[in-house]
Design an enzyme around this catalytic site. Structure first.
Site: not given
Length: 224
Positions: A135-136
């Site tokens: 994620c990110c």
């Protein structure tokens, strides 16, 4: 028995380590899914230490494993000791530590080098056909290691809501397929067993980031 999921951290704090809210969300959602988290971090010095009140580097030196242990409440192992055979999946939360301590993306972008330990771990899970959740900013690790894979870091057009959208363009230059998704959505690359969500790449309320990470974790556990 619940699934055993390796969670790899990159320090403690958004500007020089793992993003704390993302890391916490991963651990909460794994617990909710009945999965057991095994937390790892590389035993290396951080690229630098950032004063989070000012967003400016300091003269301090800190160790990635020691700092990550703050998030893990001390229950952490050296990444060099990770054995893919005893684990069902891998998740790497975001934060600038991914681009500074796990790779050189922060300074070199698409020409970056991934830490050998991190690259070996990602390749081991991929070769074993075990799912990987990112994620990110952490999807850039897969973009560099698995050419042609499908990922999301949110949107590819920069605006107030998507301040880091140029990352998507750089990933496309590496030969990846970037799929635009809202912060509460995930993308699943079925062939490569990669599950990605944008998290704090989006300027969104924290509960939306939390929900997107929840969907990523749920899908990783389902694929495991």
């Amino acid at each position: 028995m619940g699934k055993k999921v390796a969670v790899v951290l990159a320090g403690c704090g958004v500007y020089d380590g793992s993003e704390i809210h993302e890391s916490s969300a991963v651990l909460v959602h794994l617990s909710r899914e009945g999965a057991q988290a095994e937390i790892y971090a590389p035993d290396v010095d951080q690229m630098h230490v950032v004063d989070h009140t000012k967003g400016q580097p300091t003269q301090e030196k800190r160790n990635v494993l020691v700092e990550s242990a703050r998030i893990a409440r001390g229950n952490i192992k050296d990444l060099a000791k990770l054995d893919v055979k005893g684990l069902d999946a891998l998740i790497i939360p975001g934060g600038f530590g991914v681009a500074k301590n796990l790779s050189t993306w922060a300074t070199q972008g698409k020409n970056c080098i991934i830490s050998k330990e991190v690259e070996d771990v990602l390749k081991a899970f991929h070769a074993a056909k075990k799912p990987i959740g990112l994620c990110c900013i952490s999807p850039v690790l897969a973009a560099k290691i698995f050419p042609g894979c499908e990922l999301t870091v949110g949107h590819d057009t920069e605006c107030e809501k998507w301040p880091y959208a140029k990352t998507a363009e750089t990933m496309k230059e590496l030969g990846c397929k970037h799929v635009n998704k809202h912060v509460t959505e995930i993308h699943v690359d079925v062939k490569n067993k990669l599950v990605t969500t944008s998290a704090f790449m989006c300027n969104a309320p924290i509960h939306e980031i939390y929900d997107g990470i929840g969907k990523m974790v749920k899908e990783v556990v389902r694929l495991a």
